[in-house]
Design a protein around this motif. Sequence first.
Motif, PDB file in Angstrom:
ATOM      1  N   GLY A  18       0.811  -1.207   0.000  1.00  0.00           N
ATOM      2  CA  GLY A  18       0.000   0.000   0.000  1.00  0.00           C
ATOM      3  C   GLY A  18       0.845   1.257   0.000  1.00  0.00           C
ATOM      4  N   ARG A  19       1.898   1.249   0.789  1.00  0.00           N
ATOM      5  CA  ARG A  19       2.797   2.409   0.821  1.00  0.00           C
ATOM      6  C   ARG A  19       3.488   2.583  -0.524  1.00  0.00           C
ATOM      7  NH1 ARG A  19       8.286   3.138   4.261  1.00  0.00           N
ATOM      8  NH2 ARG A  19       8.739   5.229   3.549  1.00  0.00           N
ATOM      9  N   LEU A  20       3.893   1.491  -1.137  1.00  0.00           N
ATOM     10  CA  LEU A  20       4.552   1.554  -2.437  1.00  0.00           C
ATOM     11  C   LEU A  20       3.611   2.097  -3.503  1.00  0.00           C
ATOM     12  CD1 LEU A  20       7.236   0.962  -3.820  1.00  0.00           C
ATOM     13  CD2 LEU A  20       6.451  -1.384  -4.195  1.00  0.00           C
ATOM     14  N   VAL A  21       2.355   1.703  -3.449  1.00  0.00           N
ATOM     15  CA  VAL A  21       1.347   2.226  -4.374  1.00  0.00           C
ATOM     16  C   VAL A  21       1.224   3.737  -4.209  1.00  0.00           C
ATOM     17  CG1 VAL A  21      -1.132   2.266  -4.853  1.00  0.00           C
ATOM     18  CG2 VAL A  21       0.043   0.074  -4.582  1.00  0.00           C
ATOM     19  N   GLN A  22       1.130   4.204  -2.976  1.00  0.00           N
ATOM     20  CA  GLN A  22       0.987   5.647  -2.717  1.00  0.00           C
ATOM     21  C   GLN A  22       2.211   6.428  -3.164  1.00  0.00           C
ATOM     22  OE1 GLN A  22       0.118   5.678   1.519  1.00  0.00           O
ATOM     23  NE2 GLN A  22      -2.014   6.199   1.065  1.00  0.00           N
ATOM     24  N   GLU A  23       3.379   5.892  -2.926  1.00  0.00           N
ATOM     25  CA  GLU A  23       4.617   6.603  -3.235  1.00  0.00           C
ATOM     26  C   GLU A  23       4.948   6.620  -4.719  1.00  0.00           C
ATOM     27  OE1 GLU A  23       7.106   7.998  -1.138  1.00  0.00           O
ATOM     28  OE2 GLU A  23       5.881   7.775   0.641  1.00  0.00           O
ATOM     29  N   SER A  24       4.536   5.583  -5.449  1.00  0.00           N
ATOM     30  CA  SER A  24       5.003   5.454  -6.830  1.00  0.00           C
ATOM     31  C   SER A  24       3.908   5.505  -7.885  1.00  0.00           C
ATOM     32  CB  SER A  24       5.766   4.144  -6.990  1.00  0.00           C
ATOM     33  OG  SER A  24       4.885   3.044  -6.829  1.00  0.00           O
ATOM     34  N   GLY A  25       2.672   5.229  -7.498  1.00  0.00           N
ATOM     35  CA  GLY A  25       1.583   5.258  -8.464  1.00  0.00           C
ATOM     36  C   GLY A  25       1.384   3.972  -9.248  1.00  0.00           C
ATOM     37  N   ILE A  26       2.062   2.892  -8.856  1.00  0.00           N
ATOM     38  CA  ILE A  26       1.823   1.610  -9.516  1.00  0.00           C
ATOM     39  C   ILE A  26       0.595   0.963  -8.877  1.00  0.00           C
ATOM     40  CG2 ILE A  26       4.245   1.322 -10.145  1.00  0.00           C
ATOM     41  CD1 ILE A  26       4.499  -0.717  -7.842  1.00  0.00           C
ATOM     42  N   THR A  27       0.128  -0.131  -9.465  1.00  0.00           N
ATOM     43  CA  THR A  27      -1.036  -0.821  -8.904  1.00  0.00           C
ATOM     44  C   THR A  27      -0.616  -1.691  -7.720  1.00  0.00           C
ATOM     45  OG1 THR A  27      -0.844  -2.810 -10.266  1.00  0.00           O
ATOM     46  CG2 THR A  27      -2.081  -0.942 -11.204  1.00  0.00           C
ATOM     47  N   LYS A  28      -1.597  -2.089  -6.936  1.00  0.00           N
ATOM     48  CA  LYS A  28      -1.315  -2.949  -5.789  1.00  0.00           C
ATOM     49  C   LYS A  28      -0.774  -4.302  -6.243  1.00  0.00           C
ATOM     50  CE  LYS A  28      -3.184  -4.516  -1.429  1.00  0.00           C
ATOM     51  NZ  LYS A  28      -4.329  -4.507  -0.530  1.00  0.00           N
ATOM     52  N   ASP A  29      -1.330  -4.842  -7.315  1.00  0.00           N
ATOM     53  CA  ASP A  29      -0.832  -6.115  -7.838  1.00  0.00           C
ATOM     54  C   ASP A  29       0.626  -6.000  -8.266  1.00  0.00           C
ATOM     55  OD1 ASP A  29      -3.201  -7.478  -7.390  1.00  0.00           O
ATOM     56  OD2 ASP A  29      -3.954  -7.158  -9.421  1.00  0.00           O
ATOM     57  N   GLU A  30       0.959  -4.886  -8.920  1.00  0.00           N
ATOM     58  CA  GLU A  30       2.351  -4.664  -9.330  1.00  0.00           C
ATOM     59  C   GLU A  30       3.258  -4.541  -8.111  1.00  0.00           C
ATOM     60  OE1 GLU A  30       1.641  -2.315 -13.550  1.00  0.00           O
ATOM     61  OE2 GLU A  30       1.576  -1.182 -11.665  1.00  0.00           O
ATOM     62  N   ALA A  31       2.777  -3.846  -7.092  1.00  0.00           N
ATOM     63  CA  ALA A  31       3.563  -3.684  -5.867  1.00  0.00           C
ATOM     64  C   ALA A  31       3.818  -5.033  -5.200  1.00  0.00           C
ATOM     65  CB  ALA A  31       2.844  -2.739  -4.907  1.00  0.00           C
ATOM     66  N   LEU A  32       2.797  -5.844  -5.089  1.00  0.00           N
ATOM     67  CA  LEU A  32       2.964  -7.165  -4.475  1.00  0.00           C
ATOM     68  C   LEU A  32       3.916  -8.028  -5.285  1.00  0.00           C
ATOM     69  CD1 LEU A  32      -0.725  -7.829  -3.367  1.00  0.00           C
ATOM     70  CD2 LEU A  32       1.257  -7.487  -1.853  1.00  0.00           C
ATOM     71  N   GLU A  33       3.845  -7.928  -6.598  1.00  0.00           N
ATOM     72  CA  GLU A  33       4.750  -8.693  -7.465  1.00  0.00           C
ATOM     73  C   GLU A  33       6.198  -8.245  -7.259  1.00  0.00           C
ATOM     74  OE1 GLU A  33       5.441 -11.813  -9.978  1.00  0.00           O
ATOM     75  OE2 GLU A  33       3.490 -11.184  -9.220  1.00  0.00           O
ATOM     76  N   LEU A  34       6.416  -6.935  -7.168  1.00  0.00           N
ATOM     77  CA  LEU A  34       7.765  -6.430  -6.913  1.00  0.00           C
ATOM     78  C   LEU A  34       8.286  -6.918  -5.565  1.00  0.00           C
ATOM     79  CD1 LEU A  34       7.779  -2.716  -8.151  1.00  0.00           C
ATOM     80  CD2 LEU A  34       9.041  -4.655  -9.097  1.00  0.00           C
ATOM     81  N   ILE A  35       7.438  -6.920  -4.559  1.00  0.00           N
ATOM     82  CA  ILE A  35       7.857  -7.392  -3.237  1.00  0.00           C
ATOM     83  C   ILE A  35       8.244  -8.857  -3.287  1.00  0.00           C
ATOM     84  CG2 ILE A  35       7.076  -7.834  -0.869  1.00  0.00           C
ATOM     85  CD1 ILE A  35       5.320  -5.251  -1.226  1.00  0.00           C
ATOM     86  N   LYS A  36       7.483  -9.656  -4.015  1.00  0.00           N
ATOM     87  CA  LYS A  36       7.819 -11.079  -4.160  1.00  0.00           C
ATOM     88  C   LYS A  36       9.154 -11.248  -4.877  1.00  0.00           C
ATOM     89  CE  LYS A  36       3.097 -12.801  -4.404  1.00  0.00           C
ATOM     90  NZ  LYS A  36       2.104 -13.414  -5.295  1.00  0.00           N
ATOM     91  N   PHE A  37       9.405 -10.410  -5.878  1.00  0.00           N
ATOM     92  CA  PHE A  37      10.599 -10.536  -6.703  1.00  0.00           C
ATOM     93  C   PHE A  37      11.839  -9.965  -6.014  1.00  0.00           C
ATOM     94  CE2 PHE A  37      13.310  -8.993 -10.227  1.00  0.00           C
ATOM     95  CZ  PHE A  37      13.583 -10.212 -10.828  1.00  0.00           C
ATOM     96  N   ILE A  38      11.699  -8.796  -5.391  1.00  0.00           N
ATOM     97  CA  ILE A  38      12.843  -8.071  -4.842  1.00  0.00           C
ATOM     98  C   ILE A  38      13.051  -8.339  -3.355  1.00  0.00           C
ATOM     99  CG2 ILE A  38      13.708  -5.738  -4.331  1.00  0.00           C
ATOM    100  CD1 ILE A  38      12.384  -4.853  -6.953  1.00  0.00           C
ATOM    101  N   GLY A  39      11.956  -8.486  -2.631  1.00  0.00           N
ATOM    102  CA  GLY A  39      12.047  -8.577  -1.177  1.00  0.00           C
ATOM    103  C   GLY A  39      11.497  -7.299  -0.572  1.00  0.00           C
ATOM    104  N   THR A  40      11.911  -6.989   0.634  1.00  0.00           N
ATOM    105  CA  THR A  40      11.311  -5.865   1.347  1.00  0.00           C
ATOM    106  C   THR A  40      12.239  -4.662   1.485  1.00  0.00           C
ATOM    107  OG1 THR A  40      11.976  -6.832   3.458  1.00  0.00           O
ATOM    108  CG2 THR A  40       9.736  -7.342   2.658  1.00  0.00           C
TER     109      THR A  40
END
Length: 59
Positions: A18-40
């Motif tokens: 949610g914070r990543l969505v607010q800060e960057s403007g990507i979708t929540k699904d994209e944010a969750l995918e990035l977290i899975k791929f990159i980590g935290t």
Amino acid sequence: MADADDARDDDVLELLAGRLVQESGITKDEALELIKFIGTDWNSLLREAHFLKKRQQWG
């Protein structure tokens, strides 16, 4: 106990997404995918999210 830990981890990931969505403007699904791929790691997530958003605007 493992169920409680898993739920807590899921809650943390949801908050981070949610914070990543607010800060960057990507979708929540994209944010969750990035977290899975990159980590935290916040700096890495934010850099990649901004890159993804710019790439979407160009294409």
